[in-house]
Scaffold this motif. Structure first.
Motif, PDB file in Angstrom:
ATOM      1  N   GLY A 138      54.012  70.728  85.854  1.00 30.03           N
ATOM      2  CA  GLY A 138      54.451  69.567  85.112  1.00 30.03           C
ATOM      3  C   GLY A 138      55.566  69.360  84.235  1.00 30.03           C
ATOM      4  N   LEU A 139      54.530  69.610  83.037  1.00 29.90           N
ATOM      5  CA  LEU A 139      55.337  69.530  81.628  1.00 29.90           C
ATOM      6  C   LEU A 139      56.495  70.649  81.616  1.00 29.90           C
ATOM      7  N   GLU A 140      56.505  71.745  82.333  1.00 29.36           N
ATOM      8  CA  GLU A 140      57.361  73.137  82.267  1.00 29.36           C
ATOM      9  C   GLU A 140      58.513  72.474  82.524  1.00 29.36           C
ATOM     10  N   LEU A 141      58.304  71.714  83.999  1.00 25.90           N
ATOM     11  CA  LEU A 141      59.355  70.916  84.709  1.00 25.90           C
ATOM     12  C   LEU A 141      59.980  70.489  84.774  1.00 25.90           C
ATOM     13  N   GLU A 142      59.212  69.068  83.637  1.00 26.54           N
ATOM     14  CA  GLU A 142      59.919  67.383  83.374  1.00 26.54           C
ATOM     15  C   GLU A 142      59.780  67.832  81.839  1.00 26.54           C
TER      16      GLU A 142
END
Length: 457
Positions: A406-410
């Motif tokens: 999630g952090l990598e995508l956003e």
């Protein structure tokens, strides 16, 4: 090493100190180089592309230097493993090469910052490599914190973090995004040729043809690209004949995010090396690896990385595809790999080879990257197959995976963090590793005593 030997007994094949003769050792050594050649060159190409001086840049000299040094210091690091130096080196047929594991950390550090960013990256690799070498002496004491649940998750994140690059390259490269050429059928045709030829050779060929499947797939794609007019050899004609390593070629600069990232990834690289040494000893020699071999292998990883960083090359680690090649040939001689390392160093001193590599169409490289990063994810599945999927383990895996992906995508979701923490938090690999390690150490084991009943809706 001595001359040729007419008869090789099973005992000889399992002896790392045995030399089978030049007639056997030279082709087997070159086969080891062919098996790792593309994987060894891909990380510096990706890092250069992320920084903005990759394929298609007006001045390819920095990229050519990185390609050449990746060969030279993969060879040097391999010699540290096969020949050894004091406590450094396992004295086993371990092939070293530039590591995919560090890419998710390196890419955000250099993204869009040009050649100047390489000073921070290589400085961090030097410091991280020295720490990594020191950790090697305590490798037995940290293994408990990195079971297959954790290492498998980390390898999953490495594969997931890099798959986007393969698709971007196959569609025409990052520079083509937003243009009509991006995603053109001709681009996907070139990438498809590489994938199809690689798969065909992997499934149906034997011996050197199968072990060099990715390299031969790239050659096939290159030939098709040349026929389509996508290849220019101008860089080859202008390149020199000899290139020597230059200390601190990119300079020296300190980045807290880069240093912390490299130091943390050293733990992961240690476990990767332990797995390679254990596989060689157990599968080929029929015995467990000794403590001296494990310590020697992991310290050589760190020393090799630090030495490579001094001369502007990427971090090194042991290559699993070559472990598989040893199992196939059944010959455990470290002298075979030593000859392969010498061949690799010679190639690295000839910049026309690096210049030729820069002429590969980006779409062709994309096809090879898709295969390689897919294999990384497949390796993760293999590691995770040995995990007992209890409720406890599924929760640890699921939470770490969810947060890190999630952090990598956003990445803008943590825009208010200090820059160092923001880069590390959005790397994908590091948050997954930290969360999984911490949860695995603190979550009560009693949750693992009952298997989870899972319903997928």
């Amino acid at each position: 090493m001595t001359g040729s030997v007419s008869i090789m007994t099973p005992e000889h094949a399992r002896d790392p100190d045995y030399f089978p003769g030049f007639g056997v050792a030279i082709p087997l050594g070159i086969q080891h180089v062919l098996a790792m050649f593309v994987s060894n060159l891909t990380p510096p190409i990706i890092v250069a592309g992320a920084a903005g001086f990759g394929f298609g840049s007006p001045d390819p000299s920095a990229l050519i230097y990185m390609i050449q040094m990746s060969m030279v210091f993969a060879g040097v690091a391999t010699l540290l493993q096969t020949i050894g130096f004091g406590p450094v080196g396992a004295r086993l047929p371990i092939v070293q090469g530039t590591s995919f594991a560090f890419l998710p950390v390196m890419i955000p550090i250099v993204a869009g910052h040009g050649v100047a960013a390489m000073a921070e990256l290589t400085t961090a690799a030097l410091i991280g490599g020295l720490l990594h070498a020191g950790l090697g002496f305590f490798v037995g004491r940290i293994r408990f914190a990195l079971p297959p649940l954790v290492t498998g998750l980390v390898v999953v994140m490495i594969g997931l973090s890099l798959m986007r690059i393969g698709v971007q390259y196959s569609a025409g490269g990052v520079a083509a995004i937003g243009t009509p050429a991006y995603g053109a059928g001709s681009s996907w045709l070139l990438a498809g040729v590489v994938v199809v030829v690689t798969l065909a050779l992997s499934f149906f060929a034997r011996g050197i043809w199968a072990s060099a499947a990715v390299l031969l797939g790239l050659i096939a794609g290159y030939a098709v690209g040349a026929a389509m007019g996508k290849v220019s050899l101008a860089a080859v004609s202008s390149a020199g004949w000899v290139m020597l390593p230059a200390p601190f070629h990119f300079g020296f600069a300190v980045s807290a995010a880069a240093i912390l990232g490299f130091c943390l990834m050293g733990f992961i690289s240690d476990i990767e090396s332990i797995g390679g040494v254990s596989a060689i000893c157990e599968n080929t020699a029929g015995r467990p690896a000794t403590d001296r071999e494990l310590v020697g292998a992991t310290t050589a990883d760190g020393v090799g990385t630090a030495l490579a960083a001094v001369f502007g090359a990427m971090p090194n680690t042991s290559f699993s595809q070559n472990v598989g090649l040893i199992a196939i040939t059944g010959i455990m001689s470290r002298h075979v790999v030593t000859l392969g390392a010498v061949f690799l160093i010679v190639c690295g001193l000839l910049p026309k080879i690096g210049a030729l590599i820069t002429t590969i169409p980006i779409e062709v490289l994309g096809g090879g990257v898709i295969v390689m990063f897919g294999m990384v994810a497949s390796a993760a599945v293999s590691i995770l197959s040995g995990v007992t999927w209890t409720q406890r383990n599924m929760l640890i895996f699921g939470v770490a995976l969810s947060i890190s992906v999630g952090l990598e995508l956003e990445p803008t979701s943590v825009a208010h963090l200090p820059e160092t923490l923001r880069i590390l938090a959005t790397s994908g690999v590091l948050p997954a590793a930290v969360i999984a390690v911490v949860l695995n150490l603190v979550v009560p084991g009693r949750l693992g005593e009952r298997a989870a009943a899972v319903t997928v809706h």
